[in-house]
Design a protein around this motif. Structure first.
Motif, PDB file in Angstrom:
ATOM      1  N   GLY A   1    -111.200 -21.698 -15.282  1.00 24.04           N
ATOM      2  CA  GLY A   1    -110.393 -21.841 -16.475  1.00 24.04           C
ATOM      3  C   GLY A   1    -110.678 -23.079 -17.306  1.00 24.04           C
ATOM      4  O   GLY A   1    -109.908 -23.422 -18.192  1.00 24.04           O
ATOM      5  N   VAL A   2    -111.796 -23.727 -17.049  1.00 23.96           N
ATOM      6  CA  VAL A   2    -112.149 -24.940 -17.788  1.00 23.96           C
ATOM      7  C   VAL A   2    -112.751 -24.577 -19.142  1.00 23.96           C
ATOM      8  O   VAL A   2    -112.533 -25.268 -20.133  1.00 23.96           O
ATOM      9  CB  VAL A   2    -113.122 -25.817 -16.967  1.00 23.96           C
ATOM     10  N   ILE A   3    -113.511 -23.484 -19.175  1.00 16.48           N
ATOM     11  CA  ILE A   3    -114.115 -23.016 -20.419  1.00 16.48           C
ATOM     12  C   ILE A   3    -113.834 -21.529 -20.575  1.00 16.48           C
ATOM     13  O   ILE A   3    -113.397 -20.855 -19.633  1.00 16.48           O
ATOM     14  CB  ILE A   3    -115.643 -23.277 -20.478  1.00 16.48           C
ATOM     15  N   TYR A   4    -114.077 -21.030 -21.774  1.00 18.55           N
ATOM     16  CA  TYR A   4    -114.020 -19.591 -22.018  1.00 18.55           C
ATOM     17  C   TYR A   4    -115.240 -19.218 -22.848  1.00 18.55           C
ATOM     18  O   TYR A   4    -115.820 -20.053 -23.541  1.00 18.55           O
ATOM     19  CB  TYR A   4    -112.718 -19.183 -22.732  1.00 18.55           C
ATOM     20  N   SER A   5    -115.647 -17.968 -22.722  1.00 20.65           N
ATOM     21  CA  SER A   5    -116.822 -17.488 -23.449  1.00 20.65           C
ATOM     22  C   SER A   5    -116.417 -16.467 -24.498  1.00 20.65           C
ATOM     23  O   SER A   5    -115.505 -15.673 -24.284  1.00 20.65           O
ATOM     24  CB  SER A   5    -117.815 -16.833 -22.487  1.00 20.65           C
ATOM     25  N   VAL A   6    -117.117 -16.524 -25.614  1.00 23.67           N
ATOM     26  CA  VAL A   6    -116.948 -15.536 -26.677  1.00 23.67           C
ATOM     27  C   VAL A   6    -118.306 -14.853 -26.820  1.00 23.67           C
ATOM     28  O   VAL A   6    -119.289 -15.514 -27.168  1.00 23.67           O
ATOM     29  CB  VAL A   6    -116.533 -16.194 -28.011  1.00 23.67           C
ATOM     30  N   PRO A   7    -118.374 -13.542 -26.517  1.00 24.36           N
ATOM     31  CA  PRO A   7    -119.659 -12.859 -26.593  1.00 24.36           C
ATOM     32  C   PRO A   7    -120.337 -13.048 -27.951  1.00 24.36           C
ATOM     33  O   PRO A   7    -119.713 -12.902 -28.999  1.00 24.36           O
ATOM     34  CB  PRO A   7    -119.294 -11.385 -26.357  1.00 24.36           C
ATOM     35  N   GLY A   8    -121.588 -13.442 -27.895  1.00 23.50           N
ATOM     36  CA  GLY A   8    -122.364 -13.640 -29.108  1.00 23.50           C
ATOM     37  C   GLY A   8    -122.137 -14.980 -29.787  1.00 23.50           C
ATOM     38  O   GLY A   8    -122.828 -15.317 -30.739  1.00 23.50           O
ATOM     39  N   ARG A   9    -121.163 -15.756 -29.333  1.00 26.52           N
ATOM     40  CA  ARG A   9    -120.854 -17.046 -29.966  1.00 26.52           C
ATOM     41  C   ARG A   9    -121.076 -18.222 -29.040  1.00 26.52           C
ATOM     42  O   ARG A   9    -121.366 -19.320 -29.505  1.00 26.52           O
ATOM     43  CB  ARG A   9    -119.410 -17.060 -30.466  1.00 26.52           C
ATOM     44  N   GLY A  10    -120.837 -18.053 -27.737  1.00 29.33           N
ATOM     45  CA  GLY A  10    -121.061 -19.149 -26.806  1.00 29.33           C
ATOM     46  C   GLY A  10    -119.860 -19.475 -25.939  1.00 29.33           C
ATOM     47  O   GLY A  10    -118.916 -18.688 -25.832  1.00 29.33           O
ATOM     48  N   SER A  11    -119.910 -20.664 -25.351  1.00 31.51           N
ATOM     49  CA  SER A  11    -118.866 -21.126 -24.441  1.00 31.51           C
ATOM     50  C   SER A  11    -118.113 -22.287 -25.070  1.00 31.51           C
ATOM     51  O   SER A  11    -118.713 -23.152 -25.716  1.00 31.51           O
ATOM     52  CB  SER A  11    -119.483 -21.567 -23.111  1.00 31.51           C
ATOM     53  N   PHE A  12    -116.794 -22.293 -24.855  1.00 30.87           N
ATOM     54  CA  PHE A  12    -115.912 -23.268 -25.488  1.00 30.87           C
ATOM     55  C   PHE A  12    -114.960 -23.857 -24.450  1.00 30.87           C
ATOM     56  O   PHE A  12    -114.652 -23.210 -23.442  1.00 30.87           O
ATOM     57  CB  PHE A  12    -115.099 -22.598 -26.599  1.00 30.87           C
ATOM     58  N   ILE A  13    -114.471 -25.053 -24.736  1.00 33.69           N
ATOM     59  CA  ILE A  13    -113.525 -25.720 -23.850  1.00 33.69           C
ATOM     60  C   ILE A  13    -112.162 -25.053 -23.979  1.00 33.69           C
ATOM     61  O   ILE A  13    -111.649 -24.865 -25.084  1.00 33.69           O
ATOM     62  CB  ILE A  13    -113.402 -27.226 -24.196  1.00 33.69           C
ATOM     63  N   SER A  14    -111.566 -24.696 -22.847  1.00 32.47           N
ATOM     64  CA  SER A  14    -110.232 -24.094 -22.822  1.00 32.47           C
ATOM     65  C   SER A  14    -109.167 -25.157 -23.028  1.00 32.47           C
ATOM     66  O   SER A  14    -109.409 -26.343 -22.830  1.00 32.47           O
ATOM     67  CB  SER A  14    -109.971 -23.428 -21.460  1.00 32.47           C
ATOM     68  N   ALA A  15    -107.977 -24.699 -23.382  1.00 35.96           N
ATOM     69  CA  ALA A  15    -106.823 -25.604 -23.430  1.00 35.96           C
ATOM     70  C   ALA A  15    -106.587 -26.093 -22.006  1.00 35.96           C
ATOM     71  O   ALA A  15    -106.637 -25.309 -21.055  1.00 35.96           O
ATOM     72  CB  ALA A  15    -105.602 -24.868 -23.950  1.00 35.96           C
ATOM     73  N   GLN A  16    -106.373 -27.377 -21.860  1.00 35.49           N
ATOM     74  CA  GLN A  16    -106.212 -27.960 -20.530  1.00 35.49           C
ATOM     75  C   GLN A  16    -104.793 -28.478 -20.347  1.00 35.49           C
ATOM     76  O   GLN A  16    -104.238 -29.120 -21.232  1.00 35.49           O
ATOM     77  CB  GLN A  16    -107.187 -29.131 -20.326  1.00 35.49           C
ATOM     78  N   ASN A  17    -104.249 -28.198 -19.192  1.00 35.67           N
ATOM     79  CA  ASN A  17    -103.013 -28.836 -18.782  1.00 35.67           C
ATOM     80  C   ASN A  17    -103.452 -30.042 -17.964  1.00 35.67           C
ATOM     81  O   ASN A  17    -103.766 -29.925 -16.786  1.00 35.67           O
ATOM     82  CB  ASN A  17    -102.160 -27.868 -17.959  1.00 35.67           C
ATOM     83  N   TYR A  18    -103.528 -31.205 -18.611  1.00 36.60           N
ATOM     84  CA  TYR A  18    -104.108 -32.381 -17.973  1.00 36.60           C
ATOM     85  C   TYR A  18    -103.340 -32.834 -16.744  1.00 36.60           C
ATOM     86  O   TYR A  18    -103.925 -33.327 -15.791  1.00 36.60           O
ATOM     87  CB  TYR A  18    -104.271 -33.518 -18.987  1.00 36.60           C
TER      88      TYR A  18
END
Length: 125
Positions: A63-80
């Motif tokens: 759950g640290v990152i999420y992927s969007v097909p065709g766009r790449g990987s992004f940082i997920s919202a974090q509960n620090y």
């Protein structure tokens, strides 16, 4: 973005995983920031794309990152708070295991100091 220690005993995919987590914790990477593509990170670090892909898969699974097909990987919202709690729980488990194997508190403190100095030096590079 960062360098990989090819002589380390820590697997390369774990080094990538930990470095990305560290960049999130210290605020360098924020929610919805895009990570480099697997190919570009592999090229810039000189590692196999499959290794980078494995690190990204672990990050997504946790759950640290999420992927969007065709766009790449992004940082997920974090509960620090939860993130920090998990890191500290892992640390506590490791310390308890070290105690069970006979490693003294002084040895652990010295090791932490050494690791911290190495971490600071890597951050400055």
């Amino acid at each position: 973005m960062f360098s990989i220690d090819l002589t380390s005993r820590i697997p390369i995919y774990e080094q990538i995983y930990q470095k990305i987590v560290n960049l999130i914790i210290n605020g360098t990477l924020a929610e919805n920031d895009q990570l480099p593509s697997v190919r570009s990170l592999a090229k810039s670090t000189g590692v196999n794309p499959n290794t980078v892909s494995k690190a990204y898969q672990e990050l997504e699974r946790n759950g640290v990152i999420y992927s969007v097909p065709g766009r790449g990987s992004f940082i997920s919202a974090q509960n620090y708070d939860e993130f920090r709690k998990k890191v500290l729980t892992d640390f506590d488990n490791t310390v308890n295991e070290a105690f069970e194997k006979g490693i003294s508190p002084d040895d652990l403190k010295a090791r932490i100091d050494t690791l911290y100095l190495s971490y600071r030096k890597d951050d400055e590079a």
